[in-house]
Design an enzyme around this catalytic site. Structure first.
Site, PDB file in Angstrom:
ATOM      1  N   ASP A 141       0.993  -1.274  -0.445  1.00  0.00           N
ATOM      2  CA  ASP A 141       0.170   0.182   0.035  1.00  0.00           C
ATOM      3  C   ASP A 141       0.825   1.344  -0.240  1.00  0.00           C
ATOM      4  O   ASP A 141       1.810   1.313   0.560  1.00  0.00           O
ATOM      5  CB  ASP A 141      -1.020  -0.369   1.730  1.00  0.00           C
ATOM      6  CG  ASP A 141      -1.739  -1.057   1.670  1.00  0.00           C
ATOM      7  OD1 ASP A 141      -2.204  -1.098   0.123  1.00  0.00           O
ATOM      8  OD2 ASP A 141      -1.812  -1.923   2.502  1.00  0.00           O
ATOM      9  N   GLU A 225      -2.715  -3.403  -5.647  1.00  0.00           N
ATOM     10  CA  GLU A 225      -3.673  -2.981  -5.754  1.00  0.00           C
ATOM     11  C   GLU A 225      -2.026  -1.604  -6.500  1.00  0.00           C
ATOM     12  O   GLU A 225      -2.137  -0.954  -6.224  1.00  0.00           O
ATOM     13  CB  GLU A 225      -3.853  -1.833  -4.281  1.00  0.00           C
ATOM     14  CG  GLU A 225      -5.544  -2.790  -4.555  1.00  0.00           C
ATOM     15  CD  GLU A 225      -6.144  -2.111  -3.128  1.00  0.00           C
ATOM     16  OE1 GLU A 225      -7.099  -2.679  -2.433  1.00  0.00           O
ATOM     17  OE2 GLU A 225      -5.478  -1.244  -2.693  1.00  0.00           O
ATOM     18  N   GLU A 343     -10.460  -8.907  -2.247  1.00  0.00           N
ATOM     19  CA  GLU A 343     -10.249  -8.086  -1.391  1.00  0.00           C
ATOM     20  C   GLU A 343     -12.391  -7.331  -1.289  1.00  0.00           C
ATOM     21  O   GLU A 343     -12.900  -7.449  -2.806  1.00  0.00           O
ATOM     22  CB  GLU A 343     -10.547  -7.079  -1.284  1.00  0.00           C
ATOM     23  CG  GLU A 343      -8.331  -7.438  -0.228  1.00  0.00           C
ATOM     24  CD  GLU A 343      -7.288  -6.058  -0.363  1.00  0.00           C
ATOM     25  OE1 GLU A 343      -8.413  -5.038  -0.089  1.00  0.00           O
ATOM     26  OE2 GLU A 343      -6.544  -6.013  -0.328  1.00  0.00           O
TER      27      GLU A 343
END
Length: 489
Positions: A141, A225, A343
């Site tokens: 992240d 991501e 997710e």
């Protein structure tokens, strides 16, 4: 011992088949995969299949410890045998585990920390002992702690000029992504500047070398991501088609090649860029590998607004979910891949969780809920995460959240799914599948231990219950060649 009643009835079975006919036509029949000795999941057409050729649905949890040393400790607040047993007892047959790049090669590219892999091996063995499928996840992240995130090793986080002339900007997650410095960092990674991407791919090779033969593996989620860099402004409009074509997919192919040196058969999961969580417009092309997966996330913006105290409700998430599931299936078909909602959730809003899981049932989508425990997550837009009020005490489970996520569902089907529904309020369950004569193992259905206070009433049309297995599973076999419908209430 569950109570068993008579036949569901021909009319009800026909109705269930009519409901699922369009899905069956789109999916096509599933044949039996060659039997393998080691239990691992592989891709066959759109499906995940086990070593017996049965179609598997995964209902799992994310296990990502985002702080150094990037692996949960052997303690009640971390992960122990009690946690693995709790997951299996509640029907969670999957785990997306954060085997972070920062832990695999922390000091230099190619220098593998075997002790880190050993620490994860402890958790992996506990999960495998309970028959829980595992996806290895290079979670990141906002790249690194420098920017308020986590995921990459220090050697891969050298700040680019001229931004290194002043202190880094740290904003609340996920806002740091849009800063010029962090956008440049991702652009440099995709361009393999200073060989950082090569080091990332080599780290995946080390993971595959360690766990390529691991029982209950379901493969490798290459990067959580990913961010498109300075092109991010175009993503909601164009889907970042150029980034997928020239940056994401070539990088994923490089990592796949490193994995294939040790593991020729494990699923390699391609994950879409961060903004695809809200705007479902991923642009992967066909994948030159028959064991590919599409890993995608579903975070309805209405859910986020609700978590921030903006009372607009989450009813609009039904259309959002339908669009995301449909486009995920289309993207997977383009790639030649299976798909996984790796997710969703990240909230205690049970209305939203019920919408998410019902949509997954409608499309036979496997999923990993975010997250099993909060674990002091430093990168969250909604602080209400995890299954427990206290990570160290399993008795503090959030009861309504548990009732919504624990679902009666088919964990392994000896045939092709046709129609599936479950009501988390009443426990009413219905499942229809077309049996395959080529598969010898029975269909396994997990029966929720919390929805049937007087015991489940089980009815089977076109088949029969032939036994029970641990962790609240019943075993079903077809009695003919026609569809099998199982109802439980």
């Amino acid at each position: 011992m569950p109570r068993r009643s008579g036949s569901l009835g021909i009319a009800a079975a026909a109705a269930a088949l009519a409901i699922g006919a369009s899905l069956l036509t789109a999916a096509g029949p599933a044949g039996a995969a060659p039997a393998k000795e080691t239990p691992q999941l592989s891709r066959e057409d759109r499906w995940l299949v086990d070593q017996h050729g049965r179609i598997v649905l995964v209902h799992g949890q994310n296990l990502v410890w985002k702080h150094d040393p990037y692996v949960p400790p052997d303690s009640p607040e971390g992960f122990t045998a009690a946690d693995a047993e709790w997951l299996a007892e509640h029907g969670f047959n999957g785990a997306r585990i954060g085997t972070l790049w920062a832990g695999v090669t922390p000091d230099a590219p190619g220098e593998v920390d075997e002790g880190y892999l050993d620490d994860w091996q402890r958790v992996i063995d506990l999960l495998a002992d309970e028959g829980i499928w595992m996806q290895y996840d290079f979670h990141q992240d906002m790249w690194h702690e420098t920017y308020g995130g986590e995921g990459v090793p220090d050697w891969a986080a050298k700040r680019p000029a001229p931004y290194n002339l002043h202190p880094p900007i740290k904003l609340s997650f996920p806002a740091t992504y849009i800063t010029p410095e962090l956008a440049t960092v991702y652009d440099n990674f995709w361009a393999n500047k200073f060989g950082v991407q090569d080091g990332w791919a080599a780290a995946w090779g080390a993971v595959a070398q360690r766990w390529g033969d691991q029982p209950y593996s379901m493969g490798y989620d290459l990067i959580n991501e990913p961010w498109a860099g300075r092109e991010w402004l175009t993503c909601p409009i164009t889907g970042c088609a150029s980034s997928y074509r020239h940056e994401f997919q070539p990088a994923y192919e490089k990592a796949t090649a490193a994995i294939r040196a040790s593991d020729p058969d494990g699923i390699v999961w391609y994950e879409s860029q961060l903004l695809a969580n809200q705007v479902p417009n991923s642009r992967f092309g066909p994948v030159n590998d028959d064991q590919a997966g599409y890993s995608w996330h579903s975070y309805c913006p209405f859910g986020y607004l609700d978590s921030q105290g903006i009372p607009i409700g989450v009813g609009g998430c039904k259309d959002y979910d339908e669009t995301h599931h449909r486009t995920a299936l289309e993207q997977a078909e383009t790639m030649g891949a299976t798909n996984l909602m790796s997710e969703f959730g990240a909230t205690d809003n049970t209305e939203l969780l019920a919408i998410d899981t019902a949509a997954a049932d409608d499309h036979f989508t496997s999923w990993m809920h975010w997250a099993y425990k909060h674990w002091d997550d430093p990168t969250t837009a909604d602080g209400r995460q995890g299954m427990f009020a206290d990570d160290a005490d399993l008795s503090t489970v959030k009861a309504e959240k548990l009732r919504t996520l624990v679902r009666t569902y088919p964990q392994a089907t000896a045939g092709t799914p046709v129609d599936l529904s479950f009501d988390p309020e009443t426990g009413e369950f219905s499942y229809t599948y077309d049996p395959s004569a080529a598969i010898d193992e029975p269909t396994e259905i997990f029966v929720s231990p919390i929805h049937y206070p007087s015991g489940p009433d089980i009815s089977v049309e076109g088949g029969r219950v032939v036994g029970e297995a641990d962790h609240h599973r019943i075993l079903v076999e077809a009695t003919g060649t026609g569809p099998v419908t199982v109802t439980i209430d």
